[in-house]
Each structure stands twice: as structure tokens, then as C-alpha cells.
Scaffold this motif. Structure first.
Motif, PDB file in Angstrom:
ATOM      1  N   LEU A 128      78.356  18.640   6.825  1.00 12.72           N
ATOM      2  CA  LEU A 128      78.862  19.960   6.431  1.00 12.72           C
ATOM      3  C   LEU A 128      77.867  20.636   5.497  1.00 12.72           C
ATOM      4  CD1 LEU A 128      82.611  19.226   5.625  1.00 12.72           C
ATOM      5  CD2 LEU A 128      81.696  20.391   7.611  1.00 12.72           C
ATOM      6  N   ASP A 129      77.360  19.842   4.562  1.00 13.36           N
ATOM      7  CA  ASP A 129      76.443  20.359   3.559  1.00 13.36           C
ATOM      8  C   ASP A 129      75.181  20.926   4.211  1.00 13.36           C
ATOM      9  OD1 ASP A 129      75.831  20.461   0.636  1.00 13.36           O
ATOM     10  OD2 ASP A 129      74.083  19.342   1.339  1.00 13.36           O
ATOM     11  N   LEU A 130      74.796  20.323   5.327  1.00  8.15           N
ATOM     12  CA  LEU A 130      73.590  20.778   6.014  1.00  8.15           C
ATOM     13  C   LEU A 130      73.888  21.899   7.003  1.00  8.15           C
ATOM     14  CD1 LEU A 130      71.990  17.297   6.514  1.00  8.15           C
ATOM     15  CD2 LEU A 130      71.100  19.106   5.074  1.00  8.15           C
ATOM     16  N   ARG A 188      80.540  18.562  -7.044  1.00  8.11           N
ATOM     17  CA  ARG A 188      81.185  18.731  -5.735  1.00  8.11           C
ATOM     18  C   ARG A 188      81.797  20.128  -5.590  1.00  8.11           C
ATOM     19  NH1 ARG A 188      82.178  14.495  -2.538  1.00  8.11           N
ATOM     20  NH2 ARG A 188      84.221  15.251  -1.919  1.00  8.11           N
ATOM     21  N   PHE A 234      82.870  20.984  -1.841  1.00  8.50           N
ATOM     22  CA  PHE A 234      83.776  19.929  -1.358  1.00  8.50           C
ATOM     23  C   PHE A 234      85.074  19.873  -2.147  1.00  8.50           C
ATOM     24  CE2 PHE A 234      79.578  18.082  -0.064  1.00  8.50           C
ATOM     25  CZ  PHE A 234      79.744  18.414   1.268  1.00  8.50           C
ATOM     26  N   PRO A 288      81.564  24.688   2.579  1.00 10.05           N
ATOM     27  CA  PRO A 288      80.306  23.973   2.284  1.00 10.05           C
ATOM     28  C   PRO A 288      79.199  24.283   3.281  1.00 10.05           C
ATOM     29  CG  PRO A 288      82.149  22.432   2.359  1.00 10.05           C
ATOM     30  CD  PRO A 288      82.703  23.777   2.636  1.00 10.05           C
ATOM     31  N   ASN A 289      79.556  24.425   4.570  1.00 12.33           N
ATOM     32  CA  ASN A 289      78.504  24.614   5.577  1.00 12.33           C
ATOM     33  C   ASN A 289      77.925  26.023   5.582  1.00 12.33           C
ATOM     34  OD1 ASN A 289      81.144  25.106   6.456  1.00 12.33           O
ATOM     35  ND2 ASN A 289      80.518  25.157   8.585  1.00 12.33           N
ATOM     36  N   VAL A 309      73.351  25.841  -0.483  1.00  8.15           N
ATOM     37  CA  VAL A 309      73.289  24.763  -1.457  1.00  8.15           C
ATOM     38  C   VAL A 309      73.191  23.477  -0.655  1.00  8.15           C
ATOM     39  CG1 VAL A 309      74.607  23.518  -3.200  1.00  8.15           C
ATOM     40  CG2 VAL A 309      74.762  26.002  -3.078  1.00  8.15           C
ATOM     41  N   ASN A 310      72.289  22.597  -0.998  1.00  6.11           N
ATOM     42  CA  ASN A 310      72.259  21.304  -0.319  1.00  6.11           C
ATOM     43  C   ASN A 310      72.383  20.188  -1.333  1.00  6.11           C
ATOM     44  OD1 ASN A 310      70.198  22.707   2.149  1.00  6.11           O
ATOM     45  ND2 ASN A 310      72.223  21.850   2.493  1.00  6.11           N
ATOM     46  N   MET A 311      72.822  19.057  -0.832  1.00  2.77           N
ATOM     47  CA  MET A 311      73.148  17.970  -1.733  1.00  2.77           C
ATOM     48  C   MET A 311      72.474  16.697  -1.260  1.00  2.77           C
ATOM     49  SD  MET A 311      76.869  17.074  -3.056  1.00  2.77           S
ATOM     50  CE  MET A 311      77.364  15.522  -3.728  1.00  2.77           C
ATOM     51  N   PHE A 362      73.113  12.866  -1.510  1.00  2.00           N
ATOM     52  CA  PHE A 362      74.261  12.041  -1.868  1.00  2.00           C
ATOM     53  C   PHE A 362      73.832  10.740  -2.550  1.00  2.00           C
ATOM     54  CE2 PHE A 362      75.803  14.973   1.175  1.00  2.00           C
ATOM     55  CZ  PHE A 362      77.148  15.155   0.894  1.00  2.00           C
ATOM     56  N   ALA A 417      73.765   8.971   2.363  1.00  2.00           N
ATOM     57  CA  ALA A 417      74.466   9.493   3.540  1.00  2.00           C
ATOM     58  C   ALA A 417      73.510   9.846   4.669  1.00  2.00           C
ATOM     59  CB  ALA A 417      75.343  10.692   3.168  1.00  2.00           C
ATOM     60  N   PHE A 467      68.279  17.743  11.139  1.00  2.00           N
ATOM     61  CA  PHE A 467      69.707  18.018  11.366  1.00  2.00           C
ATOM     62  C   PHE A 467      70.134  19.396  10.853  1.00  2.00           C
ATOM     63  CE2 PHE A 467      74.228  17.893  10.642  1.00  2.00           C
ATOM     64  CZ  PHE A 467      74.720  17.163  11.702  1.00  2.00           C
ATOM     65  N   GLY A 468      69.826  19.664   9.589  1.00  2.00           N
ATOM     66  CA  GLY A 468      70.251  20.924   8.988  1.00  2.00           C
ATOM     67  C   GLY A 468      69.527  22.114   9.601  1.00  2.00           C
ATOM     68  N   ARG A 492      70.942  23.421  12.825  1.00  2.00           N
ATOM     69  CA  ARG A 492      72.198  24.157  12.753  1.00  2.00           C
ATOM     70  C   ARG A 492      71.954  25.654  12.690  1.00  2.00           C
ATOM     71  NH1 ARG A 492      72.865  19.913  13.647  1.00  2.00           N
ATOM     72  NH2 ARG A 492      73.231  20.878  15.621  1.00  2.00           N
ATOM     73  N   ARG A 519      65.565  15.636   3.609  1.00  2.00           N
ATOM     74  CA  ARG A 519      66.598  16.247   4.429  1.00  2.00           C
ATOM     75  C   ARG A 519      67.304  17.369   3.667  1.00  2.00           C
ATOM     76  NH1 ARG A 519      71.755  12.830   6.384  1.00  2.00           N
ATOM     77  NH2 ARG A 519      72.344  13.183   4.229  1.00  2.00           N
ATOM     78  N   SER A 520      67.575  17.119   2.372  1.00  2.00           N
ATOM     79  CA  SER A 520      68.317  18.133   1.640  1.00  2.00           C
ATOM     80  C   SER A 520      67.425  19.301   1.235  1.00  2.00           C
ATOM     81  CB  SER A 520      69.002  17.515   0.423  1.00  2.00           C
ATOM     82  OG  SER A 520      68.091  16.752  -0.311  1.00  2.00           O
ATOM     83  N   LYS A 551      66.075  22.753   4.338  1.00  2.00           N
ATOM     84  CA  LYS A 551      66.553  24.108   4.583  1.00  2.00           C
ATOM     85  C   LYS A 551      66.168  25.064   3.453  1.00  2.00           C
ATOM     86  CE  LYS A 551      70.454  24.689   6.758  1.00  2.00           C
ATOM     87  NZ  LYS A 551      71.914  24.694   7.002  1.00  2.00           N
TER      88      LYS A 551
END
Lengths: 269, 295, 378
Positions: free
Chosen positions: A165-167, C65, C70, C90-91, C95-97, C99, C103, C116-117, C120, C164-165, C168
């Protein structure tokens, strides 16, 4: 580990002999020449030939596979949804009733499930046939699927879905691209379980089946009631062979994967 | 989207599980009739509220009274309970040593042994029951074997007796007993037994004082897993049992298919369910306790 | 901190005209009866490396969060770049996180995890590929692109999660205990890498950690949290040298705490701590009035130890050595004062061990300057 004591060796031997001798006899006597199942008269595969000639049997087998395929597929979808709801969704209206309905069919005697479904089909005027068996099998096997899938979901790291979701993935994309591929092994074993339960079921199918559709277990049951027949032995042998090959392949594949993974993990660190 | 996720399986279960069950309950309160469907009254909603009231007033507990007055039924319940209890006990007797020996076997052997227990579980139930017909019949393999060894001179009648039913149940449900017991025994720390022996127990004492109590959750789970389905069993008594084998699942089947008495069959089902509720609740409590103990 | 010429020190929080990136406005979060966040307000500025520091259960993760989307606040408002986040899922947040568990998707390769991001948002394969390569280069993992997460080491996994975070190019990157799973040595190296990457990308970082050393090392500002509230929000230097409360002083680093009451207030403050002894002199760390009970806080490394009485210092006490801890680079002495308290003092080991002056049971003097200690409200 200590060496196995004599007592343990004896219990293992007797236990597995008890489990396997009946099946071995069944298989061996499917190759018996004689019509009398209990008297050996020489090797022959003629009963397999007769089995293949028996159109009623072949038809029933076809119906059974069809029913098992459709019911297990629908049951897997519904059961996975139900598991997801039970594990992930906190509270919703009627949650207790819902989880009760999910677990009840697991302990419900088959005669009762079968009876109640038959009475429903009659009450709503649904003709009994393939459709009603599929409905009945889906209902009880979806509960097994949801148990298998939810035990996997419980140990699923929530943050994976949050990361998706975050991505920028939508909730549905998160499920399709992340959750589903990860829980896929559980979903597949759920499907296999549902498939075998459906293949195997006699009681519920007997209630739900009409004159237009007969499944293999119903056929076997009515023929067995009249006594043993070498043809049934041949059929049993085929089923046992398929199951054995299937289960062994599955376990070898999964064992390979685990060993491979452990090896790779050891190399990574 | 999220609503749909809940709604689809929910509606499915309500329509195909809850509603049918309500119908069984309703029919159990109706009377048998020579009609299609073969019971009365039937609900006619075209008459609205008065029709519904008239419908309700015709329901009664007559079938349940009938069940208590005809000794066939309560004997069938009692005999089902007896068969379920005894066969659970026999299954435990056979299953525990096997599970114990499996748990004590060398680690590299255990997956194979486990496989051997699971394999019959995936194999057709019906076929496994069928296999025993050829073994237990008068000219069957068991009698052939016993006469050949000279233990008996006349063939024994086993098939179509309660003995055959017991054998059939123990055989088909054995994996359900072995698996949970094995699971608890396998988790057990081997050093516990060494500690017990170190503290002065004999092997036998260590077994009774340490292994057995620790295996209890698995034993209890296994017993319920055998007992609950056995109580409503139909296939085994009808294939291996005799005409005098009374089991409630078989009675229900015959009442429905042979006598076409749907109301009585329905009330038989309701009573069976009431009897089952007790072990089911006990079983769930046991599972809950085990789960909490694991955490 | 010396600001010389046009090379100004980065401190937007001191600039009245600076526009914060994140505005947390009177946020409260309740879970049933439990209040996780209690009326917190906080501004975080662009390009800051901001640390939320506190013990577990203090609410720092909940606050983070909420920034990610979240959790939704029970009360109050969060705006990011001027946009109210209340109805943004969140999507849909820039903002990216990263974990705590990383994750990483176990079924996807390193490359696909990073992509992945990007996938999208963008259909352009070349663009995605170029960005993934860029990120792989940034975290020096190009040769591991085709591996699955379980085929790489813990430190590498951490870097994949970071890449990854960051892929984007979010306005804000949230890091939840990013180094918690690494061993100490790797953690220290990675801290500097993180700072380096933050500087290179110019992204605003908010890091959640319970490790004060980590927060002090990486952050431009640190918010110390306790029981769902902000206790102090300041630069690491201020947090360490001028903690606003006993809680902060005690949480950050080692400190000696001596109880007493305020004897006099002037340039600094004097604390009466024992009958018949001279007051301890230190800086005033909180609004206090005369006679009020207070705590004197002094860091162990600011205390000098000597065998002779250091008459040139007003803060001096005499005691007996109770314990000596040899840590290699420094030695710790636990000195018991006849008045009761045990005072810890650290001395750097600049010369070889043979020249150790003191041993157990020795009578010694401890002393420190007038500005070394702080008088804090209890």
C-alpha cells in the motif's frame, strides 16, 4: 537420540502393517484371474479391461471429477475470502455467527449436512443433479479451505501488505501482487484438500445427487453392498495409485524447495 | 470491495448452511403426509400473516415424543455412543504406541513415517472400508490365515457384526489419532526425560510421570477427532455392520431413504446434533487451551 | 556551532519564514481506553533528518504510522506539503516507509522489489528500469539484482528496503527502527551510509528508534517521546548538553542525578544537597524558584578525579572508590560519597594501563566546573 527399543520397533511394524496390509491385499487381488476376490487363480489384468468397458462407471468417474473440480475451485475462492475476513477484518456485524458457520460443518455429521441440503433443494424446487452436488460439496469443503488458509494467514507478516500500500498499490493490487503469491501454497493445498474431499464423499453426494447424476463413490457403494467384486478392486487400485503418486510428488517437491531455500539462506549470510 | 469480501462467503453460508438447518428444524416439527413433499404443513405465504399463524399452530413436538416412545431410536443413540466410546478407546490403544515410536525414531526417518500415516488419509475412505470386506468375510483372508495356521478349525463370523464395525472405525480413523499425539510428543524436549531419570525415575516412571502428561493435549484432541465423526458414522456400519448394528447415522439414512419419513429423520438429526454439541464444545475449549499454552 | 560566511548552518526550525513540510497539529490517538498519542504538535521541515526517540510503547511508532496513513488520528490534523492528509489513503501519499522487518516481498527478486512502487505509477518500462538501476547503484547492490530476499544477507536486505522506499522519490521517507536487525558494527557503518544517502537525495527523513546513540548520530533534530507526549524537541547537542528534564537527561546517555533543593538563583543555580556541605553549582535547566526541590544532573565524563583536593573548583566532593570498570578507551569509577549517593565518573585512558592512579577503597576527590552540571525540576 537413543536407539529405538524393541517395543517401539514392534509398535511401528504392527501399526503400519495394520494400515497397509488391507490396501496391499486390495491391490494384489485386483490382478486376480478369478471372479472370487478371495481366491487367487493367477495373474490377469482383465478386470481393468472390464472396468474400462463399464460405461456407467466411466460416466460416474467423469461426473465425480467434474464436480470435484468445480466445487473445489469455488470452495477455494470462498474459503480464502472467508479466511481473509476472519483473520484480517477486526469486527463486523455478525462476526461470531460467521466464524461459527465456518467451523460448524467441520464437526457436523455428514448425514445431517446432506439431509439439510437436500431439504433445501427440495424446498426451493432445485432439480437434483451435478449442480446440487457442486453446491453441497462447495459448502462443506470451503470450510476446510478456510481453516488451511487462515492458519497460513495468521503467520503472515502484515507489514508486507502495508508495504505494498505504501508503495502505491491499491488494496486489491496489494492482495493480488503480494498476499496471494505468498499464501499460494496454502491456497493450493486447500484446493487439493477440497478436491479430494469431494472425490471421496459418499454421504452428502447421495443426498444431493439425483437420478441424472451419479458420482463414483455412490456407484462404488451400491455395487459394494452387493458384495466384493474384482472390478472395484481394480478401480480402487487406480485411485490408490493416483493418490500415492500425487502425495509423494507433492512431498518431494516441497522437500526439495525447503532444502534449496535453506542452502541459499546459508550461503547468503 | 471490502463489504463484498465479507458478504459473498457470508451469504453463501447463510443460504446453504443456516437456512437448510432451519428447514430441518421446521420439518422435525411437522407431520408425515402422503404428498410431495411428504410432510405437512407447508408454509404458504400467499395467505399472509394468518397463513403463517396457521402454519405455526400446526407444528408440534410429536416426532420427538415418538422418538422417546419407540425403543429403536434411543437404543440406536445409546449404541452409537457405546460404539463411538469403545472405538475411540481402541484407536487410542493402537495409535499411541505408533505415535510414540514415531516421535522417538531418528530424525531423518520421521518425515517418511509421517508420510506413511498421511497417505491413507488422502486415500478414499470408502475404498479403505471396502478393503476390509474381503478380509473379514467368512471365506476372507483373515479366516483363511487363521485356519491355515491352525488357530481355528471353523471360520469365524466377523463381517456384519459389531466387531467388524470396531475394526473398520479403528482402521479408518487411526491417522486422526496418531497425528495430534505425534505432534505433541515430537515437540517434547528429550532432556526432560533425562532430567527425570537424573532425578531418580526409572524409564517406566519417567514415561508415566513426564511423557504421558505432556502428551495429554494431543491425546484429548485425537480422541475428539475420532469420537465426533464416529458418532454420526454411516458408511462403516452399513458396509461392515450387520442388521443388528444400530448406529444413528444409519437409522437416519434408512428413515429418510427407505421409510421416506422426513419429519422423523429430521428430528433424529436434531437430537444427534444436541448430543454432539457437548463433545464439540469440550473439543473447542481443549483446542483453545492448547493454543494459549503454545503462546 | 560556527556559521561562517554564506555557508549557513542548516536550521530551518529557527527560521520564522521557513515553511514546514509536515505539520502535526494537536494530534491525539486512542486505542479503546488507551491513549497512544496525547495532543502532540510538531513541525518537520524539508530536508530534515528527524528522529523520534523513546522507549517502546511511547507512541513513536503510532505517530509514524499516522504519517504513513496506516492509522487515522482520533483528533487533530496532519498536513504534508500543505495538504490535509485526513482523507488520503496510504497508497495515495507521497510518503514511503522503510519497515522494521523490511517487509521485502519474498516472492520477488531484489530488482522487482525496487520496481514494485514504480510500476504502480508508470507504464514506461525503460523509465522504471533506469530508476531501478539508479537505486541499485545508490545502495551498491547492482550485482544482486536477480537474487531473492532470502538469498542475500541481513545488511543487504536493509539496503534493498531503503532503495525500494526511496525509488519513488518520496517527499518524506519514514524509517521504522531501520537498523534494529543489524549487529552493532554494521549498524554504525550503516548510520553513516544513511546520512550520506539522505544528503545525496535531499529527502526528508523521519526515523523512529529506541536507540539514543543512533538518533544522536544521524538526526538533525531529535524528539524525545514518553507516554504519548513530546518531552523535548531539539538538536542532538542541545538534547545532550541541555536536557529539559530529568527524564531526558537520564534517557540520553549516562548521568549522575543528585537530589536536593534550590539554595540560590543567580547566573546559574545552587543546589543544597547535604547538611553542612557546600551547594552544588550548575546551569539552570528549568524554571525553578528558591527552596523548590530539584535534581542536579552531571555527566560522568565531565567529572575530574584526583587524589588531592582541587581547591580551584567550587564543585568538589570527597568519596571512596567502590568499583572500577575498565572499558578500554576509558575507565569508569564508581565513587561512594559519605552523604549517600554513588557518583559515576569517566576518565579517558590516554596512556597505558600501568599508570593507573587509583584502586579500590582509595579516597579521592571529584570535581567539575560551574557550568558542567544542570539543575533540573524533579
Amino acid at each position: 537420540m537413543r536407539r529405538l527399543s524393541t517395543f517401539n520397533i514392534v509398535s511401528l511394524t504392527l501399526g503400519f502393517a495394520f494400515l497397509y496390509i488391507p490396501m496391499v491385499i486390495l491391490v494384489v487381488y485386483s490382478f486376480n484371474e478369478s471372479k472370487l476376490v478371495t481366491v487367487w487363480a493367477g495373474f490377469s489384468t482383465k478386470w481393468y479391461g472390464e472396468l474400462l468397458q463399464n460405461e456407467a462407471m466411466i460416466d460416474a468417474a467423469w461426473v465425480t471429477v467434474k464436480v470435484a473440480f468445480f466445487s473445489s475451485t469455488i470452495a477455494t475462492v470462498l474459503g480464502t475470502m472467508a479466511a481473509y475476513v476472519i483473520v484480517r477484518r477486526g469486527r463486523f456485524f455478525g462476526r461470531t455467527l460467521f466464524s461459527g458457520m465456518i467451523y460448524a460443518p467441520l464437526v457436523m455429521p455428514e448425514v445431517i449436512t446432506g439431509l439439510s441440503l437436500l431439504l433445501l433443494f427440495i424446498a426451493i424446487g432445485l432439480d437434483r443433479g451435478v449442480l446440487t452436488i457442486v453446491l453441497a460439496h462447495t459448502t462443506f469443503s470451503m470450510c476446510y479451505v478456510s481453516v488451511v488458509v487462515s492458519s497460513r494467514l495468521v503467520s503472515f507478516d502484515d507489514s508486507l501488505e502495508e508495504a505494498a500500500l505504501d508503495l502505491g498499490a491499491s488494496p486489491f493490487e496489494a492482495f493480488r501482487l503480494v498476499t496471494l503469491p505468498i499464501i499460494a501454497p496454502a491456497v493450493i493445498s486447500g484446493w487439493l484438500l477440497a478436491f479430494t474431499l469431494s472425490l471421496d464423499d459418499l454421504v452428502i453426494a447421495s443426498f444431493a445427487a439425483g437420478p441424472s447424476a451419479t458420482t463414483l463413490p455412490i456407484k462404488i457403494f451400491s455395487s459394494v453392498r452387493l458384495g466384493v467384486s474384482p472390478e472395484i478392486n481394480a478401480l480402487s487400485t487406480i485411485i490408490i495409485a493416483i493418490v500415492t503418486v500425487g502425495v509423494l510428488t507433492a512431498s518431494i517437491v516441497s522437500k526439495r524447495q525447503i532444502t534449496q531455500r535453506l542452502k541459499e539462506e546459508a550461503q547468503a549470510d | 470491495m471490502r463489504r463484498l469480501l465479507v458478504a459473498v462467503p457470508y451469504v453463501w453460508l447463510v443460504v446453504l448452511f443456516l437456512v437448510p438447518f432451519g428447514i430441518v428444524l421446521k420439518i422435525s416439527l411437522s407431520d408425515i403426509a402422503l404428498a410431495i413433499p411428504p410432510y405437512t404443513p407447508t408454509l404458504d405465504l400467499s395467505e399472509g400473516w394468518t397463513g403463517f399463524k396457521a402454519f405455526l399452530s400446526q407444528l408440534d413436538l410429536e416426532n420427538y415424543v415418538f422418538l422417546t416412545s419407540d425403543d429403536l431410536y434411543w437404543k440406536a443413540y445409546l449404541s452409537s455412543l457405546q460404539i463411538a466410546f469403545l472405538s475411540t478407546f481402541f484407536t487410542l490403544l493402537v495409535g499411541f504406541p505408533v505415535a510414540y515410536a514415531m516421535a522417538r525414531a531418528a530424525e531423518e526417518w520421521r518425515p517418511a513415517l509421517l508420510m506413511l500415516v498421511i497417505l491413507p488419509f488422502w486415500t478414499s475412505f470408502l475404498i479403505r472400508v471396502y478393503a476390509w470386506i474381503g478380509i473379514l468375510s467368512t471365506e476372507g483372508f483373515l479366516n483363511q490365515f487363521l485356519m491355515w495356521t491352525g488357530v481355528i478349525s471353523e471360520p469365524l463370523t466377523i463381517l456384519n457384526t459389531n466387531t467388524a464395525v470396531y475394526i473398520g472405525i479403528v482402521y479408518t480413523y487411526l491417522p486422526f489419532m496418531i497425528l495430534p499425539i505425534y505432534a505433541t510428543l515430537e515437540k517434547m524436549d528429550g532432556s526432560l526425560l533425562e532430567a527425570a531419570e537424573d532425578l531418580g525415575c526409572s524409564r517406566m516412571q519417567a514415561f508415566w510421570l513426564v511423557t504421558v502428561p505432556l502428551a495429554m493435549p494431543g491425546v484429548v484432541a485425537g480422541c475428539f477427532l475420532v469420537f465426533i465423526p464416529t458418532l454420526g458414522e454411516f458408511v462403516i456400519p452399513s458396509l461392515l455392520g450387520g442388521s443388528d448394528t444400530l448406529m444413528i447415522g444409519k437409522v437416519l439414512w434408512e428413515e429418510f431413504f427407505n421409510n421416506r419419513d422426513w419429519p422423523v429423520a429430521s428430528s433424529v438429526a436434531i437430537i444427534l446434533l444436541l448430543i454432539l454439541i457437548v463433545p464439540i464444545i469440550l473439543f473447542q475449549r481443549n483446542q483453545q487451551i492448547n493454543k494459549e499454552a503454545d503462546q | 556551532m560556527a556559521a561562517s560566511g554564506n555557508n549557513e548552518v542548516f536550521a530551518p526550525w529557527k527560521d520564522r519564514d521557513a515553511v514546514p513540510l509536515i505539520r502535526i497539529d494537536q494530534i491525539t490517538k486512542r486505542f479503546g481506553d488507551f491513549t497512544a498519542i496525547d495532543n502532540v504538535s510538531l513541525d518537520i521541515y524539508p530536508q530534515e533528518f528527524f528522529a523520534l526517540l523513546g522507549p517502546s510503547g511511547c507512541g513513536k511508532t503510532t505517530l509514524m504510522r499516522m504519517l504513513a496513513g496506516f492509522e487515522t488520528p482520533s483528533e487533530g490534523r496532519i498536513t504534508i506539503d500543505g495538504v490535509d492528509m485526513a482523507s488520503v489513503p496510504p497508497n495515495k501519499r507521497a510518503v514511503n516507509m522503510m519497515f522494521q522487518s523490511y517487509a521485502l516481498f519474498p516472492h520477488l527478486s531484489v530488482w522487482d522489489n525496487i520496481a514494485f512502487g514504480l510500476r504502480r505509477d508508470s507504464q514506461d518500462k525503460d523509465q522504471v528500469a533506469a530508476r531501478v538501476e539508479e537505486m541499485l547503484k545508490l545502495v551498491q547492490l547492482s550485482q544482486f539484482a536477480r537474487r531473492k530476499p532470502h538469498q542475500i544477507s541481513g545488511g543487504q536486505r536493509q539496503r534493498v528496503a531503503l532503495a525500494r522506499s526511496l525509488a519513488k522519490a518520496p517527499k518524506l521517507l519514514l524509517l521504522d527502527e531501520p537498523l534494529g536487525a543489524l549487529d552493532k558494527k554494521l549498524r554504525q557503518e550503516t548510520q553513516f551510509e544513511l546520512m550520506d544517502i539522505q544528503e545525496k537525495t535531499g529527502t526528508t527523513f523521519v526515523i523512529v528508534t529506541h536507540d539514543q546513540e543512533e538518533a544522536m548520530t544521524v538526526a538533525s533534530r531529535v524528539a524525545v517521546m514518553n507516554n504519548g507526549q513530546l518531552v523535548q524537541v531539539e538538536t542532538p547537542e542541545v538534547i545532550y548538553e541541555q536536557p529539559s528534564s530529568v527524564y531526558v537527561a537520564d534517557f540520553i546517555g549516562d548521568v549522575n542525578l543528585i537530589e536536593g533543593s534550590v539554595a540560590a538563583l543567580g547566573e546559574g543555580a545552587e543546589l543544597a544537597w547535604a547538611e553542612g556541605r557546600a551547594s552544588l553549582i550548575g546551569q539552570l535547566g528549568a524554571a525553578l524558584s528558591k527552596g523548590q526541590s530539584a535534581t542536579f544532573a552531571i555527566r560522568p565524563e565531565k567529572i575530574a578525579i584526583s587524589s588531592d583536593e582541587p581547591l580551584d573548583r567550587r564543585n568538589r566532593v570527597r568519596g571512596k572508590i567502590l568499583d572500577i570498570g575498565y572499558l578500554g578507551n576509558l575507565s569508569t569509577y564508581h565513587v561512594e560519597l559519605p552523604e549517600g549517593p554513588v557518583v559515576k565518573c569517566e576518565v579517558g585512558n590516554r596512556s597505558r594501563i600501568e599508570r593507573r592512579d587509583f584502586t579500590w577503597e582509595d579516597e579521592v576527590w571529584l570535581s567539575w566546573s560551574d557550568t558542567a552540571g544542570l539543575v533540573l525540576a524533579r
